[in-house]
Design an enzyme around this catalytic site. Structure first.
Site, PDB file in Angstrom:
ATOM      1  N   CYS A 139      78.811  94.244   0.991  1.00 13.90           N
ATOM      2  CA  CYS A 139      79.416  95.504   1.422  1.00 13.90           C
ATOM      3  C   CYS A 139      79.450  95.514   2.947  1.00 13.90           C
ATOM      4  CB  CYS A 139      78.576  96.685   0.929  1.00 13.90           C
ATOM      5  SG  CYS A 139      76.893  96.603   1.607  1.00 13.90           S
ATOM      6  N   HIS A 153      68.287  92.952   0.999  1.00 17.31           N
ATOM      7  CA  HIS A 153      67.447  92.568  -0.147  1.00 17.31           C
ATOM      8  C   HIS A 153      68.067  91.405  -0.913  1.00 17.31           C
ATOM      9  CE1 HIS A 153      65.185  96.663  -0.241  1.00 17.31           C
ATOM     10  NE2 HIS A 153      64.583  95.770   0.517  1.00 17.31           N
ATOM     11  N   GLU A 186      64.674 102.198   1.641  1.00 20.56           N
ATOM     12  CA  GLU A 186      65.590 103.259   2.084  1.00 20.56           C
ATOM     13  C   GLU A 186      64.976 104.643   1.849  1.00 20.56           C
ATOM     14  OE1 GLU A 186      69.651 103.128   0.547  1.00 20.56           O
ATOM     15  OE2 GLU A 186      69.743 105.306   0.734  1.00 20.56           O
ATOM     16  N   THR A 209      71.380 105.674  -1.526  1.00 16.32           N
ATOM     17  CA  THR A 209      72.793 105.265  -1.569  1.00 16.32           C
ATOM     18  C   THR A 209      73.120 104.305  -2.703  1.00 16.32           C
ATOM     19  OG1 THR A 209      72.308 103.446  -0.064  1.00 16.32           O
ATOM     20  CG2 THR A 209      73.105 105.513   0.924  1.00 16.32           C
ATOM     21  N   SER A 211      68.067  97.059  -5.185  1.00 19.93           N
ATOM     22  CA  SER A 211      68.280  98.204  -6.071  1.00 19.93           C
ATOM     23  C   SER A 211      69.684  98.164  -6.667  1.00 19.93           C
ATOM     24  CB  SER A 211      68.078  99.495  -5.272  1.00 19.93           C
ATOM     25  OG  SER A 211      68.457 100.606  -6.037  1.00 19.93           O
ATOM     26  N   SER A 268      74.263  92.715  -1.549  1.00 21.17           N
ATOM     27  CA  SER A 268      73.589  91.885  -0.540  1.00 21.17           C
ATOM     28  C   SER A 268      73.730  90.387  -0.851  1.00 21.17           C
ATOM     29  CB  SER A 268      72.110  92.277  -0.465  1.00 21.17           C
ATOM     30  OG  SER A 268      71.545  92.298  -1.754  1.00 21.17           O
TER      31      SER A 268
HETATM   32 FE1  SF4 Z   1      75.965  98.615   1.626  1.00 23.17          FE
HETATM   33 FE2  SF4 Z   1      73.753 100.103   1.361  1.00 23.17          FE
HETATM   34 FE3  SF4 Z   1      75.538 100.651   3.281  1.00 23.17          FE
HETATM   35 FE4  SF4 Z   1      76.168 101.073   0.708  1.00 23.17          FE
HETATM   36  S1  SF4 Z   1      74.602 102.137   1.919  1.00 23.17           S
HETATM   37  S2  SF4 Z   1      77.486 100.169   2.298  1.00 23.17           S
HETATM   38  S3  SF4 Z   1      75.082  99.383  -0.286  1.00 23.17           S
HETATM   39  S4  SF4 Z   1      74.258  98.798   3.098  1.00 23.17           S
END
Ligand code: SF4
Length: 309
Positions: free
Chosen positions: A14, A43, A128, A169, A226, A269
């Site tokens: 992402c 992760h 987080e 998230t 996660s 990830s």
């Molecule tokens: Fe990626 Fe986490 Fe950001 Fe979502 S919140 S864009 S999963 S790093």
């Protein structure tokens, strides 16, 4: 034996993970090792090991970092107490926290300032959640499941202050909807921010879509990721057998017995290169049709953080 492979799209990296990895790469390119990172930068075991080989040192406590050293905060974010400790120790901070996680921190901080009690929907102990909790620890209660609401003994349970809801998230979209419904049933006036990010939402929709057509789903991702763990759960919730693996070495070939169509995805990830040997192996086993299943097109990118010239 398998004949068809469904590739979930989107899958893998992402925008927040790309940014965090770019940050640590840039620092390692410019500065001699060791370069310290607070918690795993993302992760994923393979990503972390490759950074270790280049001289990155991942720590879970700032006490392990020498005064004045460079410290990179991971994509999952840190609590204000960690930032304050780093500043007091004159550590040179580069903050690779995903901007979408920072948004949750800002919502939490503002809600506490505005007099709310906060319910943080998320998993106890996740980096987080620990970071977000630190924004207003005396006002915030973690809610992992609806059953947690039954044991609330302070804050929202007392009903003295208005209730504000934020979420981790990377939760399951479906499970979180259930938790939020339970919160609304108990606190009808609660102000709710559902902070599940675009990447989590899209990857869960994609894996659900392939799982509905596949005989087996493989999710590439680490056990402490996660969003990867949630992807396996979402796939399995359709009734299709689903396994999470760190890479091809974790796959038991017996899983392919009697399977015609395999679905494949990866957590946010996970580098796509980890899927290549799995795809090559499936070709060798007889897969002749590889079909990308596209449920969304992602165009999100994030600017580099301050301090990275
Ligand atoms: Fe990626 Fe986490 Fe950001 Fe979502 S919140 S864009 S999963 S790093």
């Amino acid at each position: 034996m398998p004949h068809t492979l469904l590739l979930a799209e989107p899958r893998g990296f992402c925008a927040g993970v790309v940014r965090a990895i770019d940050v640590l790469n840039a620092v390692l390119d410019r500065e001699p090792p060791p370069v310290y990172a607070f918690h795993e930068i993302v992760h994923n075991r393979h990503v972390v090991e490759s950074f270790r080989a280049r001289g990155a040192v991942f720590v879970d406590a700032l006490a392990e970092v020498p005064n004045g050293a460079r410290i990179v905060f991971s994509a999952h974010g840190v609590s204000p107490a960690v930032v304050a400790e780093a500043r007091a120790r004159k550590l040179r901070i580069i903050d690779a926290t995903c901007p979408l996680v920072t948004k949750v921190h800002l919502e939490t901080r503002k809600a506490a300032r505005d007099g709310f009690d906060i319910l943080l929907v998320g998993h106890h102990g996740h980096d987080e959640v620990t970071g977000t909790l630190g924004e207003a620890p005396d006002r915030t209660t973690i809610v992992d499941t609806p059953a947690d609401l039954d044991t609330l003994t302070r804050g929202p349970g007392g009903g003295e202050r208005p209730v504000f809801v934020v979420t981790q998230t990377t939760l399951s979209v479906e499970d979180t909807a259930g938790v939020i419904d339970a919160i609304r049933a108990r606190y009808p006036a609660a102000e709710v921010r559902n902070d599940i990010c675009y990447a989590t939402t899209n990857r869960q929709l994609a894996v659900r879509t392939i799982a509905q057509r596949a005989d087996l789903v493989l999710v590439v991702g680490s056990a402490n990721s996660s969003n990867s763990v949630r992807l396996r759960e979402v796939a399995a919730s359709t009734g299709t057998p689903a396994y999470r693996v760190d890479g091809i070495a974790d796959i038991d070939p017996a899983w392919y017995d009697g399977v015609g169509t395999v679905g494949l995805t990866a957590g946010a990830s996970v580098p796509d290169e980890l899927l290549e040997p799995i795809i090559a192996d499936l070709r060798a086993r007889g897969v002749t049709r590889i079909e990308p299943v596209v449920v969304a097109t992602e165009t999100v990118t994030f600017q580099p953080p301050d301090g990275l010239d």
